[in-house]
Design an enzyme around this catalytic site. Sequence first.
Site, short mmCIF file in Angstrom:
data_model
loop_
_atom_site.label_atom_id
_atom_site.label_comp_id
_atom_site.label_asym_id
_atom_site.label_seq_id
_atom_site.Cartn_x
_atom_site.Cartn_y
_atom_site.Cartn_z
CD GLU A 22 44.63 38.73 42.53
OE1 GLU A 22 45.78 38.84 42.02
OE2 GLU A 22 43.69 38.17 41.96
CD GLU B 21 44.02 40.26 37.78
OE1 GLU B 21 44.41 39.43 36.93
OE2 GLU B 21 44.72 40.60 38.75
#
Length: 491
Positions: free
Chosen positions: A330, A226
């Site tokens: 995720e 991320e």
Amino acid sequence: MTGFNCSFTAQLVGDLPLVGLNSSWDDSASANSEVPAIEDSWDYKKRPIRGVNLGGWLSLEPFITASLFDYDASKGVVDEYTLCKHLGAKKAAETLEKHYATFITEADFKAIADAGLDHLRIPFSYWAVRTYEGDPYVPNISWRYLLRGIEWARKYGLRVKLDLHGLPGSQNGWNHSGRSSQINFISGPDGAKNAERALDIHRQLATFFAQDRYRNVVAFYGLGNEPGFALPLDDLEEWTVAAIKVVADAGIQVPQIFSDSMRGLPTWKGKLGGTGQDLIIDTHMYTIFDPNLIAMEHAKKISLVCNDWKSMVVNSMSGANGFGDTMVGEWSQADTDCTLHLNGVGGGSRWEGTFSDTIGRPRCPTGDDSCSCDKANADPSTYTDEYRLFLKTFAIAQMDAFEKSWGWFYWTWKSESAHQWSYEAGLKGKFMPEIAYKRDWDCSKSVPSFGKLPRRTKQDVTVANQKNQFLATRSFSSTRPRPTANATFLF
């Protein structure tokens, strides 16, 4: 060293030690009867990943292990950086070694395989390899546990995706990068230096994991979790190209994984071409960090996943609306952001209107002062049958949708009290399929009735109309903790 294969040598590979590794290994195990043994090939376009993250183990997250962050607010302990600084080197090493040794054990790897899962995404941070001047992090100890975890994965037939979760300088400024601060990676006063440091880290890691020992069990190599949305896209792309080359030149032959950087899958269409490497884009899918989607009725959340999210994944895989080969690294069952420390230590929640971007306005379905996190944070034994059915259906819907890509990794395997973020808790509480590949519902069927679960009563936001606007421009991809008021939201 309990549980290690205790062989020691002075030999280094990539300047990294081989501590705890026997000279031989066995790749004949398979996670279950439905999947190939580690030593055999796997066609991911025909057989999707069904995996889980080991979040909060080697890279701390306050909402996963809240007890490690149980300090008076005046102490300022909000992430791994401030925790280690507060404890001091000796106490921090003792505390984290105990955590590494007890939070995830061999029994977890067996339970993961028994649940019908077949892959692990293992987050770890750069201080597993080295630290720099001024770093309070505990160096190197987590490296031993990473190697131990890979050997346990091998024993139970589980393939591994390596995930560098914390990069030098913090790639996103959130606590799961190690430090809640301004981004100082690529951008920032030391951004260029830290970007180069990250390449050095990858050079070491890739050299080590290019050994024959890992050619089968390490199935994917992740470049970084991320990277912040605020990073200039051109600069991030340039660094990613450089990282891809470093990793490939060191001998890694498995697909490399890069994050969509919370920008959405369409952003990366046509980018990163010409590298000559197998690349897969990793997107993270959550509803609860958006003030509109969090207030959706339960049945509509299922429809959103089965229709819109599935279409996005299909489009991305085809290259019609995204990069191409795609995985979902995720996701969770959480339908509120009530979990303690989820939005950062002391960060409050959107659900109750105590998070900084809500300005005191609750985002729960009623949108008034009756909103409370008490039920959301309750022990799963208190869940009604209707709510349990919703959570299970929500999980299955996401599994079904995400298997149109290369597959998925649930966030995460276990936690201390974040029940709707724990695959283990879902199994124990019977709101997760007992076996991941045996499911009693799919998106082709009607959405079940969830009885008297709360519905929206104040429709000051027309979610359906806004959803269509978002679909035209964005992927429904969001991230986990957002500890600062100036974080950028995708929705």
